[in-house]
Design a protein around this motif. Structure first.
Motif, short mmCIF file in Angstrom:
data_model
loop_
_atom_site.label_atom_id
_atom_site.label_comp_id
_atom_site.label_asym_id
_atom_site.label_seq_id
_atom_site.Cartn_x
_atom_site.Cartn_y
_atom_site.Cartn_z
N ARG A 6 -10.24 -8.18 6.84
CA ARG A 6 -9.54 -8.84 5.73
C ARG A 6 -10.06 -8.31 4.39
NH1 ARG A 6 -11.40 -13.85 6.17
NH2 ARG A 6 -10.17 -14.17 8.03
N PHE A 7 -11.38 -8.19 4.29
CA PHE A 7 -12.01 -7.68 3.07
C PHE A 7 -11.56 -6.23 2.80
CE2 PHE A 7 -15.35 -5.46 0.80
CZ PHE A 7 -15.57 -6.30 -0.27
N ALA A 8 -11.52 -5.40 3.85
CA ALA A 8 -11.14 -3.99 3.69
C ALA A 8 -9.69 -3.87 3.21
CB ALA A 8 -11.33 -3.25 5.01
N ILE A 9 -8.80 -4.66 3.78
CA ILE A 9 -7.39 -4.60 3.36
C ILE A 9 -7.27 -5.07 1.91
CG2 ILE A 9 -5.09 -5.57 3.73
CD1 ILE A 9 -5.80 -5.59 6.77
N GLN A 10 -7.97 -6.14 1.56
CA GLN A 10 -7.91 -6.62 0.19
C GLN A 10 -8.48 -5.60 -0.79
OE1 GLN A 10 -6.28 -9.54 -0.86
NE2 GLN A 10 -6.46 -8.35 -2.73
N ALA A 11 -9.54 -4.91 -0.40
CA ALA A 11 -10.11 -3.87 -1.26
C ALA A 11 -9.10 -2.76 -1.51
CB ALA A 11 -11.39 -3.31 -0.63
N LEU A 12 -8.36 -2.37 -0.48
CA LEU A 12 -7.31 -1.36 -0.66
C LEU A 12 -6.25 -1.86 -1.63
CD1 LEU A 12 -6.88 -0.24 3.06
CD2 LEU A 12 -7.95 1.10 1.21
N LEU A 13 -5.84 -3.11 -1.47
CA LEU A 13 -4.84 -3.68 -2.36
C LEU A 13 -5.35 -3.77 -3.80
CD1 LEU A 13 -3.50 -6.49 -0.02
CD2 LEU A 13 -2.24 -4.46 -0.77
N ASP A 14 -6.65 -3.91 -3.95
CA ASP A 14 -7.26 -3.99 -5.28
C ASP A 14 -7.50 -2.61 -5.89
OD1 ASP A 14 -7.25 -6.74 -5.14
OD2 ASP A 14 -9.36 -6.91 -4.58
N GLY A 15 -7.13 -1.56 -5.15
CA GLY A 15 -7.22 -0.21 -5.70
C GLY A 15 -8.32 0.67 -5.13
N TYR A 16 -9.13 0.16 -4.21
CA TYR A 16 -10.17 1.00 -3.61
C TYR A 16 -9.51 2.12 -2.82
CZ TYR A 16 -13.83 2.66 -0.54
OH TYR A 16 -14.69 3.46 0.14
N LYS A 17 -10.01 3.33 -3.00
CA LYS A 17 -9.47 4.49 -2.29
C LYS A 17 -10.59 5.18 -1.53
CE LYS A 17 -6.90 8.76 -2.90
NZ LYS A 17 -6.38 9.73 -3.84
N LEU A 75 0.84 -1.21 0.00
CA LEU A 75 0.00 0.00 0.00
C LEU A 75 0.87 1.26 0.00
CD1 LEU A 75 -2.78 -1.19 2.45
CD2 LEU A 75 -3.03 -0.76 -0.01
N ALA A 76 1.97 1.23 0.72
CA ALA A 76 2.88 2.38 0.72
C ALA A 76 3.40 2.65 -0.69
CB ALA A 76 4.04 2.14 1.69
N GLU A 77 3.77 1.60 -1.39
CA GLU A 77 4.23 1.76 -2.78
C GLU A 77 3.12 2.32 -3.65
OE1 GLU A 77 5.92 -1.80 -4.43
OE2 GLU A 77 7.12 -2.18 -2.64
N MET A 78 1.92 1.79 -3.50
CA MET A 78 0.78 2.25 -4.30
C MET A 78 0.47 3.72 -4.05
SD MET A 78 -1.77 -1.06 -3.83
CE MET A 78 -3.19 -0.20 -4.48
N TRP A 79 0.66 4.16 -2.82
CA TRP A 79 0.30 5.53 -2.44
C TRP A 79 1.49 6.48 -2.45
CZ3 TRP A 79 -2.68 3.30 2.31
CH2 TRP A 79 -3.86 2.68 1.86
N GLY A 80 2.65 6.00 -2.89
CA GLY A 80 3.83 6.85 -3.01
C GLY A 80 4.46 7.23 -1.69
N LEU A 81 4.37 6.35 -0.71
CA LEU A 81 4.97 6.62 0.60
C LEU A 81 6.36 6.01 0.66
CD1 LEU A 81 1.87 5.83 2.83
CD2 LEU A 81 2.60 8.06 1.94
N PRO A 82 7.28 6.62 1.42
CA PRO A 82 8.66 6.13 1.46
C PRO A 82 8.88 4.88 2.29
CG PRO A 82 8.41 8.02 2.89
CD PRO A 82 7.10 7.86 2.17
N LYS A 83 7.92 4.53 3.15
CA LYS A 83 8.08 3.33 3.98
C LYS A 83 6.70 2.72 4.21
CE LYS A 83 8.25 6.18 8.11
NZ LYS A 83 9.00 6.56 9.28
N PRO A 84 6.64 1.51 4.75
CA PRO A 84 5.34 0.86 4.94
C PRO A 84 4.35 1.74 5.70
CG PRO A 84 7.08 -0.72 5.32
CD PRO A 84 7.75 0.63 5.17
N VAL A 85 3.10 1.60 5.35
CA VAL A 85 2.04 2.32 6.04
C VAL A 85 2.08 1.92 7.51
CG1 VAL A 85 -0.46 2.60 6.21
CG2 VAL A 85 0.61 2.37 3.96
N PRO A 86 2.14 2.90 8.42
CA PRO A 86 2.14 2.54 9.84
C PRO A 86 0.89 1.75 10.22
CG PRO A 86 2.78 4.84 9.54
CD PRO A 86 2.29 4.34 8.20
N ALA A 87 1.05 0.87 11.18
CA ALA A 87 -0.07 0.02 11.61
C ALA A 87 -1.26 0.87 12.04
CB ALA A 87 0.38 -0.90 12.73
N ALA A 88 -1.03 1.94 12.80
CA ALA A 88 -2.12 2.80 13.27
C ALA A 88 -2.84 3.45 12.09
CB ALA A 88 -1.60 3.85 14.23
N THR A 89 -2.10 3.84 11.08
CA THR A 89 -2.70 4.46 9.91
C THR A 89 -3.57 3.47 9.16
OG1 THR A 89 -0.83 5.98 9.71
CG2 THR A 89 -2.19 5.68 7.76
#
Length: 81
Positions: A57-68, A13-27
């Motif tokens: 699980r569904f929400a995370i997969q939706a984000l990975l599938d491009g849902y914004k 998700l960090a790569e998809m959103w142009g972030l320099p490091k993994p999305v923090p867990a809290a985020t």
């Protein structure tokens, strides 16, 4: 979704959103709508092997599938400003 898959999702998700490091867990927790006092702790619990709920699980997969979600930009701005 395995603990490794959740960790990988934060990196992807960090790569998809142009972030320099993994999305923090809290985020990630806030983005998928966790309402606990510490949403990041719940994400870290999943990364340690606690069972992840079907909706999360569904929400995370939706984000990975491009849902914004509409709130994404505001959440990321508050996290990385």
């Amino acid at each position: 979704m395995t603990p490794d898959a959740i960790r990988q999702a934060r990196a992807t998700l960090a790569e998809m959103w142009g972030l320099p490091k993994p999305v923090p867990a809290a985020t990630l927790g806030r983005i998928i709508g966790l309402t606990t006092k510490n949403p990041g702790q719940r994400v870290l619990d999943w990364e340690r092997g606690e069972p992840i709920s079907g909706p999360a699980r569904f929400a995370i997969q939706a984000l990975l599938d491009g849902y914004k979600p509409k709130s994404l930009d505001a959440i990321l701005k508050n996290t990385h400003s």
